[in-house]
Design a protein around this motif. Sequence first.
Motif, PDB file in Angstrom:
ATOM      1  N   ASP A 163       0.843  -1.200   0.000  1.00 38.89           N
ATOM      2  CA  ASP A 163       0.000   0.000   0.000  1.00 38.89           C
ATOM      3  C   ASP A 163       0.877   1.248   0.000  1.00 38.89           C
ATOM      4  OD1 ASP A 163      -1.812   2.032   0.386  1.00 38.89           O
ATOM      5  OD2 ASP A 163      -2.906   1.030   1.995  1.00 38.89           O
ATOM      6  N   ARG A 164       0.913   1.955  -1.126  1.00 37.18           N
ATOM      7  CA  ARG A 164       1.756   3.145  -1.258  1.00 37.18           C
ATOM      8  C   ARG A 164       1.273   4.303  -0.398  1.00 37.18           C
ATOM      9  NH1 ARG A 164       4.587   4.179  -6.158  1.00 37.18           N
ATOM     10  NH2 ARG A 164       3.591   6.224  -6.170  1.00 37.18           N
ATOM     11  N   THR A 165       0.063   4.226   0.143  1.00 41.23           N
ATOM     12  CA  THR A 165      -0.461   5.323   0.956  1.00 41.23           C
ATOM     13  C   THR A 165      -0.059   5.198   2.422  1.00 41.23           C
ATOM     14  OG1 THR A 165      -2.577   4.236   1.508  1.00 41.23           O
ATOM     15  CG2 THR A 165      -2.444   5.444  -0.585  1.00 41.23           C
ATOM     16  N   ARG A 166       0.631   4.121   2.766  1.00 43.01           N
ATOM     17  CA  ARG A 166       1.022   3.909   4.166  1.00 43.01           C
ATOM     18  C   ARG A 166       2.516   4.139   4.368  1.00 43.01           C
ATOM     19  NH1 ARG A 166      -2.239  -1.450   6.411  1.00 43.01           N
ATOM     20  NH2 ARG A 166      -4.365  -0.633   6.071  1.00 43.01           N
ATOM     21  N   GLU A 167       2.843   4.727   5.487  1.00 42.64           N
ATOM     22  CA  GLU A 167       4.251   4.961   5.818  1.00 42.64           C
ATOM     23  C   GLU A 167       4.952   3.611   5.973  1.00 42.64           C
ATOM     24  OE1 GLU A 167       6.902   7.431   9.115  1.00 42.64           O
ATOM     25  OE2 GLU A 167       4.790   7.959   8.732  1.00 42.64           O
ATOM     26  N   THR A 168       6.152   3.521   5.435  1.00 41.85           N
ATOM     27  CA  THR A 168       6.845   2.230   5.348  1.00 41.85           C
ATOM     28  C   THR A 168       8.283   2.349   5.813  1.00 41.85           C
ATOM     29  OG1 THR A 168       5.489   1.692   3.390  1.00 41.85           O
ATOM     30  CG2 THR A 168       7.450   0.340   3.781  1.00 41.85           C
ATOM     31  N   VAL A 169       8.761   1.299   6.453  1.00 43.56           N
ATOM     32  CA  VAL A 169      10.189   1.194   6.768  1.00 43.56           C
ATOM     33  C   VAL A 169      10.777   0.097   5.884  1.00 43.56           C
ATOM     34  CG1 VAL A 169       9.704  -0.347   8.747  1.00 43.56           C
ATOM     35  CG2 VAL A 169      11.935   0.784   8.545  1.00 43.56           C
ATOM     36  N   PHE A 170      11.814   0.448   5.160  1.00 51.38           N
ATOM     37  CA  PHE A 170      12.510  -0.474   4.273  1.00 51.38           C
ATOM     38  C   PHE A 170      13.838  -0.875   4.910  1.00 51.38           C
ATOM     39  CE2 PHE A 170       9.831   2.164   1.629  1.00 51.38           C
ATOM     40  CZ  PHE A 170       9.333   1.312   0.649  1.00 51.38           C
ATOM     41  N   VAL A 171      14.180  -2.146   4.814  1.00 51.16           N
ATOM     42  CA  VAL A 171      15.484  -2.633   5.293  1.00 51.16           C
ATOM     43  C   VAL A 171      16.205  -3.254   4.113  1.00 51.16           C
ATOM     44  CG1 VAL A 171      16.694  -4.183   6.864  1.00 51.16           C
ATOM     45  CG2 VAL A 171      14.582  -3.064   7.610  1.00 51.16           C
ATOM     46  N   TRP A 172      17.402  -2.738   3.849  1.00 50.84           N
ATOM     47  CA  TRP A 172      18.237  -3.249   2.755  1.00 50.84           C
ATOM     48  C   TRP A 172      19.572  -3.633   3.370  1.00 50.84           C
ATOM     49  CZ3 TRP A 172      19.840  -0.127  -2.242  1.00 50.84           C
ATOM     50  CH2 TRP A 172      20.032  -1.039  -3.291  1.00 50.84           C
ATOM     51  N   GLU A 173      19.645  -4.840   3.884  1.00 54.15           N
ATOM     52  CA  GLU A 173      20.783  -5.290   4.696  1.00 54.15           C
ATOM     53  C   GLU A 173      21.670  -6.264   3.931  1.00 54.15           C
ATOM     54  OE1 GLU A 173      21.564  -7.604   8.985  1.00 54.15           O
ATOM     55  OE2 GLU A 173      19.557  -7.558   8.093  1.00 54.15           O
ATOM     56  N   GLY A 174      22.974  -5.982   3.951  1.00 51.02           N
ATOM     57  CA  GLY A 174      23.943  -6.926   3.412  1.00 51.02           C
ATOM     58  C   GLY A 174      23.865  -7.128   1.916  1.00 51.02           C
ATOM     59  N   VAL A 175      23.442  -6.114   1.160  1.00 43.99           N
ATOM     60  CA  VAL A 175      23.232  -6.293  -0.278  1.00 43.99           C
ATOM     61  C   VAL A 175      24.055  -5.323  -1.129  1.00 43.99           C
ATOM     62  CG1 VAL A 175      21.530  -6.271  -2.136  1.00 43.99           C
ATOM     63  CG2 VAL A 175      20.892  -7.177   0.098  1.00 43.99           C
ATOM     64  N   THR A 176      24.102  -4.046  -0.758  1.00 43.68           N
ATOM     65  CA  THR A 176      24.671  -3.030  -1.654  1.00 43.68           C
ATOM     66  C   THR A 176      26.109  -3.316  -2.058  1.00 43.68           C
ATOM     67  OG1 THR A 176      25.423  -1.586   0.154  1.00 43.68           O
ATOM     68  CG2 THR A 176      23.171  -1.256  -0.664  1.00 43.68           C
ATOM     69  N   ASN A 177      26.874  -3.950  -1.187  1.00 42.18           N
ATOM     70  CA  ASN A 177      28.288  -4.194  -1.483  1.00 42.18           C
ATOM     71  C   ASN A 177      28.497  -5.226  -2.593  1.00 42.18           C
ATOM     72  OD1 ASN A 177      27.212  -5.103   1.189  1.00 42.18           O
ATOM     73  ND2 ASN A 177      28.795  -6.676   0.993  1.00 42.18           N
ATOM     74  N   TYR A 178      27.417  -5.911  -2.990  1.00 43.26           N
ATOM     75  CA  TYR A 178      27.515  -6.907  -4.055  1.00 43.26           C
ATOM     76  C   TYR A 178      26.976  -6.393  -5.400  1.00 43.26           C
ATOM     77  CZ  TYR A 178      28.183 -10.085  -0.104  1.00 43.26           C
ATOM     78  OH  TYR A 178      28.645 -10.694   1.030  1.00 43.26           O
ATOM     79  N   LEU A 179      26.537  -5.134  -5.444  1.00 41.21           N
ATOM     80  CA  LEU A 179      25.874  -4.607  -6.623  1.00 41.21           C
ATOM     81  C   LEU A 179      26.724  -3.575  -7.360  1.00 41.21           C
ATOM     82  CD1 LEU A 179      22.285  -4.051  -5.153  1.00 41.21           C
ATOM     83  CD2 LEU A 179      23.177  -6.080  -6.311  1.00 41.21           C
ATOM     84  N   THR A 180      26.250  -3.182  -8.523  1.00 33.63           N
ATOM     85  CA  THR A 180      26.843  -2.058  -9.241  1.00 33.63           C
ATOM     86  C   THR A 180      26.122  -0.782  -8.809  1.00 33.63           C
ATOM     87  OG1 THR A 180      25.269  -2.212 -11.065  1.00 33.63           O
ATOM     88  CG2 THR A 180      27.292  -3.534 -11.244  1.00 33.63           C
ATOM     89  N   GLN A 181      26.733   0.374  -9.062  1.00 32.69           N
ATOM     90  CA  GLN A 181      26.054   1.615  -8.713  1.00 32.69           C
ATOM     91  C   GLN A 181      24.771   1.771  -9.512  1.00 32.69           C
ATOM     92  OE1 GLN A 181      28.403   5.160  -8.170  1.00 32.69           O
ATOM     93  NE2 GLN A 181      26.681   6.498  -8.708  1.00 32.69           N
ATOM     94  N   GLY A 198       6.043   8.607   2.781  1.00 31.42           N
ATOM     95  CA  GLY A 198       7.085   8.829   3.772  1.00 31.42           C
ATOM     96  C   GLY A 198       7.528   7.536   4.419  1.00 31.42           C
ATOM     97  N   GLY A 199       8.591   7.633   5.160  1.00 27.20           N
ATOM     98  CA  GLY A 199       9.080   6.450   5.842  1.00 27.20           C
ATOM     99  C   GLY A 199      10.576   6.465   6.034  1.00 27.20           C
ATOM    100  N   THR A 200      11.117   5.276   6.250  1.00 29.31           N
ATOM    101  CA  THR A 200      12.515   5.114   6.635  1.00 29.31           C
ATOM    102  C   THR A 200      13.176   4.060   5.765  1.00 29.31           C
ATOM    103  OG1 THR A 200      11.990   5.653   8.949  1.00 29.31           O
ATOM    104  CG2 THR A 200      14.066   4.499   8.552  1.00 29.31           C
ATOM    105  N   LEU A 201      14.432   4.302   5.418  1.00 24.38           N
ATOM    106  CA  LEU A 201      15.258   3.283   4.778  1.00 24.38           C
ATOM    107  C   LEU A 201      16.456   3.015   5.672  1.00 24.38           C
ATOM    108  CD1 LEU A 201      16.379   1.477   2.493  1.00 24.38           C
ATOM    109  CD2 LEU A 201      17.434   3.546   1.521  1.00 24.38           C
ATOM    110  N   ILE A 202      16.621   1.751   6.045  1.00 22.21           N
ATOM    111  CA  ILE A 202      17.793   1.305   6.800  1.00 22.21           C
ATOM    112  C   ILE A 202      18.647   0.502   5.837  1.00 22.21           C
ATOM    113  CG2 ILE A 202      18.621   0.042   8.828  1.00 22.21           C
ATOM    114  CD1 ILE A 202      15.660   0.264   9.887  1.00 22.21           C
ATOM    115  N   VAL A 203      19.884   0.932   5.613  1.00 24.67           N
ATOM    116  CA  VAL A 203      20.711   0.305   4.585  1.00 24.67           C
ATOM    117  C   VAL A 203      22.138   0.112   5.083  1.00 24.67           C
ATOM    118  CG1 VAL A 203      21.220   2.567   3.542  1.00 24.67           C
ATOM    119  CG2 VAL A 203      21.486   0.487   2.172  1.00 24.67           C
ATOM    120  N   THR A 204      22.722  -1.018   4.746  1.00 17.68           N
ATOM    121  CA  THR A 204      24.122  -1.263   5.098  1.00 17.68           C
ATOM    122  C   THR A 204      24.994  -1.028   3.869  1.00 17.68           C
ATOM    123  OG1 THR A 204      24.054  -3.618   4.544  1.00 17.68           O
ATOM    124  CG2 THR A 204      23.454  -3.000   6.800  1.00 17.68           C
TER     125      THR A 204
END
Length: 291
Positions: A163-181, A198-204
């Motif tokens: 539901d795009r109308t609800r505030e959301t917290v996203f967790v992106w853990e242990g992934v970015t270091n394996y990707l391209t920009q 609105g919401g939060t992104l938690i990213v490593t």
Amino acid sequence: MDSRASFTAETVALQRAFESKRPVRSRLFADPYADAFLRPTLRTLAAASGVFGVRRLASGLYDAVAGPGPRPSAIVRTKVIDDALTEADAEQCVLLGAGYDTRAHRLPALASKRVFEVDHPLTQAAKRRVISQLDLNTEHVTYVPVDFERDDLAEQLAAAGFDRTRETVFVWEGVTNYLTQEAIDGTLGVIHDLGHAGGTLIVTYVDVRALAEPSPFPEARRWVRAVARAGEPWTFGLHPDEVGAFLADRGFRLRTDVSTLDAGEPWFAAQHRNEHGSALYRVAVTEITHS
């Protein structure tokens, strides 16, 4: 459980299992389900770490193979993210690259939230078999299988009931270091669009200097070479001095950014543990902005 798709997920589950076998007063968190995701040999190793007099030998054997950084860093990043999720004021949670994450079942803060777990179909299928065997409540969990090379993340989430109308917290853990920009920019764009309310992104991420030779981090060379040998090389990093601007350019306001070394020091000291996270591994908590 030994499929190629679930190698990293199983490794992280083992690290959580080690911590969970410690006495209550000397652990940062408890994951009662972590060892259920392990193959028999690793489950035995995890069980041994809960035996007084054998604990140091069991975890020390793992550290001797993996190096001094991965296990304590994984422990600290789990604690940092657990705390950030508990504090997040959101109605929905999206776990990107969820692996064998069990937060939907072990964190009280997620019990009342709609949780979407996004991962590769093979890893997710292996996880769901274990969750079924554990007979855990999954009424608030929606599994979203996504092959990032073929599927559209936004479309798959929408089809799953996000539901795009609800505030959301996203967790992106242990992934970015394996990707391209390019891949990172694409995913951040999707997250920003999905976080319309609105919401939060938690990213490593890893400090980009860990990928250079020579690196200022003593543990970097061994760690980087180990993941490369496992067929999962690190390909991306950011400099902590530049991460705020990097995220701001993509619609995220940086709230906190901490290394697992700095975050873990007071916790480990309070428990009289001679363990240290790594300065090269970091966790950022951001606010999704739409200005």
